[in-house]
Design an enzyme around this catalytic site. Structure first.
Site, short mmCIF file in Angstrom:
data_model
loop_
_atom_site.label_atom_id
_atom_site.label_comp_id
_atom_site.label_asym_id
_atom_site.label_seq_id
_atom_site.Cartn_x
_atom_site.Cartn_y
_atom_site.Cartn_z
N GLY A 12 1.75 -6.76 -12.09
CA GLY A 12 3.19 -5.60 -10.69
C GLY A 12 4.23 -6.53 -10.17
O GLY A 12 3.80 -7.58 -9.68
N ASP A 13 5.53 -5.84 -9.72
CA ASP A 13 5.99 -6.76 -8.67
C ASP A 13 6.05 -8.82 -8.75
O ASP A 13 6.13 -8.78 -7.56
CB ASP A 13 5.80 -6.65 -7.36
N GLU A 14 6.40 -9.42 -10.09
CA GLU A 14 6.16 -10.76 -10.43
C GLU A 14 7.55 -11.36 -10.24
O GLU A 14 7.63 -12.29 -10.05
CB GLU A 14 5.98 -10.80 -11.26
N LYS A 16 10.50 -9.43 -12.11
CA LYS A 16 10.88 -9.28 -13.19
C LYS A 16 12.65 -8.90 -13.07
O LYS A 16 13.08 -9.70 -13.66
CB LYS A 16 10.51 -8.67 -13.84
N ALA A 39 8.45 1.73 -11.08
CA ALA A 39 8.95 0.43 -10.97
C ALA A 39 9.50 0.35 -9.78
O ALA A 39 10.58 1.15 -9.56
CB ALA A 39 9.91 0.47 -12.19
N GLY A 40 9.85 -1.06 -8.84
CA GLY A 40 11.07 -0.99 -7.93
C GLY A 40 11.41 -2.56 -7.78
O GLY A 40 10.49 -3.18 -7.93
N HIS A 41 12.49 -2.84 -9.03
CA HIS A 41 12.96 -3.95 -9.09
C HIS A 41 13.76 -4.59 -8.19
O HIS A 41 14.91 -4.08 -8.13
CB HIS A 41 13.61 -3.93 -10.27
N GLN A 222 6.52 -2.56 -15.05
CA GLN A 222 4.91 -3.37 -14.30
C GLN A 222 4.39 -4.27 -14.27
O GLN A 222 5.19 -5.52 -14.74
CB GLN A 222 3.48 -1.68 -14.51
N THR A 237 -1.54 2.19 -15.28
CA THR A 237 -0.11 3.09 -15.39
C THR A 237 -0.83 3.85 -16.45
O THR A 237 -1.44 3.64 -17.24
CB THR A 237 0.68 2.40 -14.63
N THR A 299 7.00 1.91 -3.38
CA THR A 299 6.40 3.21 -1.37
C THR A 299 6.18 2.39 -0.39
O THR A 299 6.21 2.77 0.45
CB THR A 299 5.77 2.88 -2.51
N SER A 409 11.01 -20.38 -9.78
CA SER A 409 11.66 -19.39 -9.16
C SER A 409 11.43 -19.92 -7.20
O SER A 409 9.84 -19.42 -7.17
CB SER A 409 11.79 -17.71 -8.79
P1 GDP Z 1 9.80 -6.87 -9.80
O1 GDP Z 1 8.73 -5.39 -9.64
O2 GDP Z 1 8.50 -7.72 -10.83
O3 GDP Z 1 11.38 -7.26 -10.38
O4 GDP Z 1 9.63 -7.85 -8.68
P2 GDP Z 1 9.33 -6.77 -6.83
O5 GDP Z 1 11.12 -6.71 -6.73
O6 GDP Z 1 8.73 -5.15 -6.74
O7 GDP Z 1 9.02 -7.67 -5.94
C1 GDP Z 1 9.17 -9.08 -5.81
C2 GDP Z 1 9.66 -10.26 -4.57
O8 GDP Z 1 9.44 -11.05 -4.28
C3 GDP Z 1 11.52 -8.93 -4.52
O9 GDP Z 1 11.17 -8.91 -3.01
C4 GDP Z 1 11.92 -10.93 -4.41
O10 GDP Z 1 13.08 -10.20 -3.51
C5 GDP Z 1 10.83 -11.05 -4.48
N1 GDP Z 1 11.43 -12.31 -4.67
C6 GDP Z 1 11.42 -12.96 -6.15
N2 GDP Z 1 11.52 -13.98 -6.89
C7 GDP Z 1 11.21 -14.73 -5.67
C8 GDP Z 1 10.88 -16.08 -5.31
O11 GDP Z 1 11.06 -16.96 -6.19
N3 GDP Z 1 10.64 -16.46 -4.06
C9 GDP Z 1 10.87 -15.56 -2.80
N4 GDP Z 1 10.49 -15.56 -1.74
N5 GDP Z 1 10.96 -14.71 -3.11
C10 GDP Z 1 10.46 -14.16 -4.62
P1 IMO Z 2 6.87 -3.18 -10.57
O1 IMO Z 2 7.98 -2.36 -12.42
C1 IMO Z 2 2.66 -2.80 -8.58
C2 IMO Z 2 0.79 0.70 -9.80
C3 IMO Z 2 0.52 1.95 -8.37
C4 IMO Z 2 -1.41 2.28 -9.39
C5 IMO Z 2 -0.40 2.39 -10.42
C6 IMO Z 2 -0.21 3.60 -11.57
O2 IMO Z 2 8.24 -2.60 -10.00
O3 IMO Z 2 6.20 -3.95 -11.26
P2 IMO Z 2 2.07 4.70 -11.59
O4 IMO Z 2 2.61 5.91 -10.03
O5 IMO Z 2 2.31 4.05 -12.72
O6 IMO Z 2 0.85 6.19 -12.06
O7 IMO Z 2 0.19 3.74 -10.66
O8 IMO Z 2 0.07 1.42 -10.94
N1 IMO Z 2 2.13 0.52 -9.79
C7 IMO Z 2 2.81 -0.86 -9.97
N2 IMO Z 2 2.20 -1.80 -8.93
N3 IMO Z 2 4.66 -2.68 -9.19
C8 IMO Z 2 5.35 -1.18 -10.06
O9 IMO Z 2 6.61 -2.25 -10.33
C9 IMO Z 2 3.67 -0.42 -10.28
N4 IMO Z 2 3.88 0.51 -10.78
C10 IMO Z 2 3.24 1.01 -10.74
O10 IMO Z 2 0.64 1.09 -7.13
O11 IMO Z 2 -2.25 0.55 -8.68
MG MG Z 3 8.33 -4.15 -8.30
#
Ligand code: GDP
Ligand code: IMO
Ligand code: MG
Length: 423
Positions: A12-14, A16, A39-41, A222, A237, A299, A409
């Site tokens: 997750g948190d790549e 997306k 999720a937190g995008h 995720q 998850t 979170t 990116s």
């Molecule tokens: P998601 O859940 O996959 O949408 O990813 P998150 O938003 O949770 O986490 C990605 C974090 O990295 C966010 O704070 C974005 O603003 C940041 N981000 C995304 N792409 C890049 C990048 O190429 N470089 C840097 N430094 N930050 C990035």
């Molecule tokens: P995005 O879409 C990162 C993790 C939680 C926990 C496990 C189970 O932003 O990438 P849950 O609440 O789903 O029952 O939690 O999955 N987790 C994530 N980690 N990014 C997320 O979403 C996540 N959604 C759930 O931290 O380990």
């Molecule tokens: Mg996220």
């Protein structure tokens, strides 16, 4: 037309959200197919920042329809808050977002159950986001859930009460203090708000777009390593985060899947518990966290950090049928003298490039080292300007994974994105 898919290949948190927002420019329809407010995008553009939890990341693009698919679970309170925030910026959310009547609802007691279950697990807790995800999917597969379409029925209040009472009976088995009524009126108000949206038969809507020659971009939440079947169970998850989840979570046939974009960070992060073979519990890990602002978008928890893990990526690519890779956040590595990549594992002393079944196995990564590029990449907009050492890293990963990296990116903003071989 086909459904192209954006999937996180790690934990997750790549990034997306950023990539869906960038690609959404060329898609008339964007769709979420699983997950929920766990999720937190994050999206950055024109000096603004948004974090989306339930609403697809195409919402800021004019003329794009955003479908919340049947595979998603919705907390009406979080959904309302999110929509009001988007609306405040002048975006007509109701015109751009439609919701499948078959999506399931997260009740206040689902959240309490999530918290009670985690508390009972103690040290072996999953590290859930406490949004009620697990209990809601349990009620879905247990055939007890409440669906979005139910809000339109005359006996909705009774159905709510039946499910709530069932939850109270379960909660009585936990040694956990709670107030079941605390969020109830706010939740009911949010249901009224939800009713003002276009509630649709999502599977018909999605397939109609495809037959009308409109392509769909499916936005994963995720990551593959958190998938309920293939992730490090039980530290996963509760939904199918792989490409297969698109079919069940949107109602489209496997033959309708087109490109599969696999997103990965140039290193790794994980929030919550569970195995993380390349984790760095040292100063380097701390530096990755600081430079990458690795704190949860949902979170606020500090994310665990580590080096890139190729066996895990290969596994995800295999499961998802990835056709193109998108590499995120390499700019975070700008100042590192040496960068490591795990090319294999030693599991209980035996070398392998496979992810082991045993979630508790001792895994020792086998690393290859790269010389860092020691340059600020964040302002670079053309591939030709990228330093040799960086391209060396990119080409090695491409060769090992046998899939091209088509997008790089180099910062959180929309504009900090390099498309390779654009012709
Ligand atoms: P998601 O859940 O996959 O949408 O990813 P998150 O938003 O949770 O986490 C990605 C974090 O990295 C966010 O704070 C974005 O603003 C940041 N981000 C995304 N792409 C890049 C990048 O190429 N470089 C840097 N430094 N930050 C990035
Ligand atoms: P995005 O879409 C990162 C993790 C939680 C926990 C496990 C189970 O932003 O990438 P849950 O609440 O789903 O029952 O939690 O999955 N987790 C994530 N980690 N990014 C997320 O979403 C996540 N959604 C759930 O931290 O380990
Ligand atoms: Mg996220």
């Amino acid at each position: 037309m086909k459904v192209d898919v954006v999937l996180g290949l790690q934990w997750g948190d790549e990034g997306k959200g950023k990539i869906v927002d960038v690609l959404a420019n060329s898609y008339p329809v964007i769709a979420r197919f699983q997950g929920g407010p766990n999720a937190g995008h994050s999206l950055h553009f024109e000096g603004k920042k948004f974090v989306l939890h339930t609403v697809p990341s195409g919402v800021f693009r004019k003329n794009a329809v955003n479908i919340i698919g049947n595979g998603v679970v919705i907390d009406p309170i979080i959904f309302k808050e999110e929509c009001l925030e988007i609306e405040a910026t002048g975006v007509p959310v109701r015109e751009r977002v439609v919701i499948s009547k078959k999506a399931h609802l997260i009740l206040p007691t689902h959240r309490i159950l999530d918290a009670a279950s985690e508390a009972a697990k103690g040290k072996s807790k999953i590290g859930s986001t406490l949004k009620g995800i697990g209990p809601t999917y349990m009620d879905k597969t247990g055939r007890n859930g409440l669906r979005v379409g139910d809000v339109l029925t005359a006996d909705f209040a009774d159905r709510f009460l039946t499910l709530k009472n069932k939850h109270l009976a379960t909660l009585a088995q936990f040694d956990y203090e709670f107030n079941a009524e605390e969020k109830e009126s706010e939740w009911m108000e949010a249901i009224e708000y939800l009713k003002t949206f276009n509630l649709v038969d999502g599977e018909y809507v999605a397939n109609k777009y495809l037959t009308d020659n409109k392509k769909i971009l499916a936005e994963g939440a995720q990551g593959t390593m958190l998938d309920v079947d293939f992730g490090s169970y039980p530290f996963v998850t509760s939904s199918s985060t792989t490409c297969a989840g698109v079919c069940t979570g949107l109602g489209v046939a496997p033959t309708k899947i087109g490109k599969v974009y696999g997103i990965f960070k140039a290193y790794c992060t994980r929030v919550g518990s569970g195995p993380f073979p390349t984790e760095l519990n040292d100063e380097t890990g701390e530096e990755l966290r600081k430079k990458g602002f690795e704190f949860g978008a949902t979170t606020g928890r500090p994310r665990r950090t580590g080096w890139l893990d190729l066996p895990a990526l290969k596994y995800a690519i295999m499961l998802d049928g990835v056709t193109e890779l998108i590499m995120m956040k390499a700019d975070v590595l700008d100042t590192f003298e040496t960068i490591k990549v795990a090319t294999g594992y030693k599991v209980d002393g035996v070398e392998t490039d496979q992810v082991p079944y045993d979630t508790y196995a001792e895994i020792e990564p086998i690393y290859k080292e790269f010389k860092g590029w020691n340059r600020d990449l964040s302002q670079i907009t053309r591939e030709e300007e990228l330093p040799f050492e960086f391209m060396n890293y990119v080409r090695f990963i491409e060769k090992e994974l046998n899939v091209p990296i088509s997008v790089i990116s180099l910062g959180p903003d929309r504009v900090q994105t390099i498309f390779r071989n654009e012709e």
